[in-house]
Scaffold this motif. Structure first.
Motif, PDB file in Angstrom:
ATOM      1  N   ARG A   1     -30.409  11.366  34.211  1.00 44.16           N
ATOM      2  CA  ARG A   1     -29.758  10.837  33.009  1.00 44.16           C
ATOM      3  C   ARG A   1     -28.267  11.144  33.026  1.00 44.16           C
ATOM      4  N   LEU A   2     -27.939  12.377  33.374  1.00 48.51           N
ATOM      5  CA  LEU A   2     -26.525  12.768  33.419  1.00 48.51           C
ATOM      6  C   LEU A   2     -25.775  11.953  34.467  1.00 48.51           C
TER       7      LEU A   2
ATOM      8  N   LEU B   1     -21.538   5.441  34.425  1.00 46.45           N
ATOM      9  CA  LEU B   1     -21.042   4.535  33.387  1.00 46.45           C
ATOM     10  C   LEU B   1     -19.717   4.995  32.780  1.00 46.45           C
ATOM     11  N   GLY B   2     -19.262   6.188  33.174  1.00 44.40           N
ATOM     12  CA  GLY B   2     -18.011   6.718  32.652  1.00 44.40           C
ATOM     13  C   GLY B   2     -18.120   7.234  31.224  1.00 44.40           C
TER      14      GLY B   2
ATOM     15  N   LEU C   1     -22.024  12.610  28.125  1.00 48.61           N
ATOM     16  CA  LEU C   1     -22.519  13.489  29.187  1.00 48.61           C
ATOM     17  C   LEU C   1     -22.259  14.949  28.813  1.00 48.61           C
ATOM     18  N   LEU C   2     -21.051  15.256  28.339  1.00 47.00           N
ATOM     19  CA  LEU C   2     -20.716  16.636  27.976  1.00 47.00           C
ATOM     20  C   LEU C   2     -21.590  17.150  26.832  1.00 47.00           C
ATOM     21  N   GLU C   3     -21.877  16.291  25.865  1.00 45.76           N
ATOM     22  CA  GLU C   3     -22.759  16.706  24.768  1.00 45.76           C
ATOM     23  C   GLU C   3     -24.156  17.031  25.285  1.00 45.76           C
TER      24      GLU C   3
ATOM     25  N   ALA D   1     -17.422  16.461  34.716  1.00 46.49           N
ATOM     26  CA  ALA D   1     -17.083  15.663  33.533  1.00 46.49           C
ATOM     27  C   ALA D   1     -15.816  16.203  32.866  1.00 46.49           C
ATOM     28  N   LEU D   2     -15.683  17.516  32.819  1.00 49.75           N
ATOM     29  CA  LEU D   2     -14.458  18.110  32.266  1.00 49.75           C
ATOM     30  C   LEU D   2     -13.251  17.711  33.114  1.00 49.75           C
ATOM     31  N   TYR D   3     -13.435  17.722  34.423  1.00 52.04           N
ATOM     32  CA  TYR D   3     -12.354  17.316  35.328  1.00 52.04           C
ATOM     33  C   TYR D   3     -11.976  15.849  35.082  1.00 52.04           C
TER      34      TYR D   3
END
Length: 122
Positions: free
Chosen positions: A44-45, A51-52, A57-59, A81-83
């Protein structure tokens, strides 16, 4: 020792072996189910990443890390994702954690850390 005592002893051994076998089977089932659940969450992630949709994703990954704090794959996806959302300081912290925690990911994490340091001028 009477025959009745011998029979009782054998029955006790059978009972003990049955309990051990059952516990072993339950542990193996849990391991396989646990791995399957984590794999589905990782997929899922990865779809969100493709999909950007980094904020979603972060949540999600934050929740997964709370549930499975030792699963390094979740930390990896959070760091990436943070990057990608240019939260470089937080990303660097997570890549440093990954580099220290998982030797197989150290070189990849170090590459991200170098890129972040270059972007931040550190």
């Amino acid at each position: 020792m009477t025959i009745e005592d011998k029979v009782n002893f054998i029955l006790l051994l059978v009972l003990i072996l049955t309990i051990i076998f059952t516990l072993n089977a339950l542990v193996n089932m849990k391991v396989h189910l646990f791995k399957s659940v984590i794999d589905r969450k990782i997929n899922r992630l990865d779809k969100l990443d493709t999909l950007g949709k980094y904020n979603i994703l972060l949540e999600n990954v934050e929740h997964y890390i709370e549930l499975y704090p030792d699963e390094i794959n979740f930390h990896w996806r959070k760091a990436r994702a943070l990057y990608k959302t240019e939260q470089f300081e937080l990303a660097r912290e997570h890549f440093l954690f990954i580099a220290d925690s998982e030797p197989t990911l150290k070189s990849d994490a170090d590459q991200y850390i170098e890129r972040i340091n270059a972007k931040l001028g550190a």
